[in-house]
Design a protein around this motif. Structure first.
Motif, PDB file in Angstrom:
ATOM      1  N   SER A 158      10.266  -1.616   3.846  1.00 42.48           N
ATOM      2  CA  SER A 158      10.106  -1.776   2.401  1.00 42.48           C
ATOM      3  C   SER A 158      10.053  -3.262   2.020  1.00 42.48           C
ATOM      4  O   SER A 158       9.153  -3.977   2.469  1.00 42.48           O
ATOM      5  N   TYR A 186       6.668   0.907   5.986  1.00 43.79           N
ATOM      6  CA  TYR A 186       6.294   1.101   4.567  1.00 43.79           C
ATOM      7  C   TYR A 186       6.518  -0.171   3.750  1.00 43.79           C
ATOM      8  O   TYR A 186       7.331  -0.207   2.829  1.00 43.79           O
ATOM      9  N   THR A 249       3.313   4.027   7.281  1.00 46.67           N
ATOM     10  CA  THR A 249       3.269   4.359   5.861  1.00 46.67           C
ATOM     11  C   THR A 249       3.669   5.820   5.706  1.00 46.67           C
ATOM     12  O   THR A 249       3.702   6.572   6.686  1.00 46.67           O
ATOM     13  N   ASP A 253       4.527   8.044  -0.908  1.00 48.54           N
ATOM     14  CA  ASP A 253       5.186   6.761  -1.173  1.00 48.54           C
ATOM     15  C   ASP A 253       4.271   5.929  -2.063  1.00 48.54           C
ATOM     16  O   ASP A 253       3.076   5.802  -1.777  1.00 48.54           O
ATOM     17  N   HIS A 283       9.172   7.480   1.106  1.00 52.56           N
ATOM     18  CA  HIS A 283       9.693   6.145   1.353  1.00 52.56           C
ATOM     19  C   HIS A 283      11.140   6.234   1.859  1.00 52.56           C
ATOM     20  O   HIS A 283      11.914   7.083   1.436  1.00 52.56           O
TER      21      HIS A 283
END
Length: 314
Positions: A158, A186, A249, A253, A283
């Motif tokens: 993230s 992600y 990924t 999300d 996510h």
């Protein structure tokens, strides 16, 4: 596709919970909330051969905390420098401690978890500069901890994935340190909140658009920062010559499309990229190995990528 059963169960719990959302809470409340959410999802902390906490000087004279996890195995060991997620505002060494122990043991790789300073107390570019300083320190000093400075990978999830994409750009611009692999889980790569994945997933999928506005506002100083490649790697003029990348990924999300756009950008520039989109997933799943099989699948891919790029025996 739809949601995996474990994902749907978790979303049902989150979405039915009473109480304010991220934008309505204070920074302190959100930090406590993140720790509470993941407490039962990260798993029990495994024993690791050696765990050390140290402090190193930052670029501005303050201290940066590092936690070094040394697994079993003959050294010098390959090294993974990890930057935790949490929107540059939340998260710390304690929240991800069980994950870091798990990664170190499963990959037979030394893991250095970076306690970079958080926004809004320390806005952009301080978190990025802290992570760069930590990575440079690892390159110059990890040999004395039985790590191999010639085999360094960076990783993050993230906002940490954003930092793991930014540090190789900084290293390229600044003449080092040498990074052999970037692992982006992600990641945030841009600040465009109008992508299809934002439109499709912006409500009810754990990480919501309104929360991203809150994180971005806390991290960035102004609109101009959104065009700075050290904040938004998609804005970099040239991404050629960067280390090979492993990118994950998740279908549901908000960050899906920008992560995949960065994959294409790297590929077009000749950077070797391995990318997996986890279908039916949300996510943050890597921090949820207790309930998400995909966390284990992701770690298996990380292990393989480390073996391939760092020429280890893991």
């Amino acid at each position: 596709m739809g949601y995996q059963p474990a994902v749907k169960n978790l979303l049902d719990q989150i979405n039915s919970a009473e109480g304010p959302g991220i934008p309505e809470m204070t920074v302190e409340e959100n930090r406590a909330g993140l720790a509470a959410l993941y407490k039962d999802l990260v798993g029990e902390p495994q024993e690791v051969k050696k765990v050390e906490n140290i402090n190193i000087p930052s670029h501005d004279g303050e201290k940066i905390g590092l936690r070094i996890y040394t697994p079993e195995g003959e050294g010098p060991l390959p090294v993974l420098v990890f930057y935790h997620g949490g929107g540059w505002v939340l998260g710390d060494l304690e929240v991800i401690d069980p994950i870091m122990r798990w990664v170190a043991n499963e990959t037979s790789t030394m893991v250095v978890s970076v306690d970079y300073r958080l926004a809004p107390e320390y806005k952009f570019p301080i978190p990025a500069e802290d992570c760069y300083t930590a990575t440079k320190w690892v390159s110059e000093n990890i040999q004395s901890y039985n790590g191999d400075p010639k085999r360094i990978a960076v990783a993050g999830d993230s906002a940490g994935g954003n930092l793991a994409a930014v540090i190789p750009l900084m290293a390229k611009d600044r003449g080092g340190p040498n990074i052999s692999l970037q692992i982006l889980l992600y990641p945030v790569t841009d600040f465009d909140t109008t992508t299809p994945s934002y439109v499709e997933n912006g409500k009810g999928n754990y990480l919501e658009t309104e929360a991203m506005y809150w994180f971005n506002d806390n991290y960035l100083n102004n609109e101009a920062d959104k065009k700075n490649p050290y904040a938004a790697p998609m804005q970099a003029r040239d991404v050629s010559g960067l280390p090979p990348a492993l990118v994950f990924t998740a279908e549901h999300d908000v960050l899906r499309d920008e992560g995949e756009a960065y994959v294409e950008r790297l590929r077009q520039s000749g950077v070797p990229v391995e990318h997996t989109r986890f279908d039916g997933q949300i996510h943050g799943f890597f921090w949820m190995p207790v309930i998400m099989d995909d966390a284990h699948k992701a770690l298996a891919q990380i292990k393989n990528a480390l073996k391939k790029q760092l020429s280890t025996t893991v």
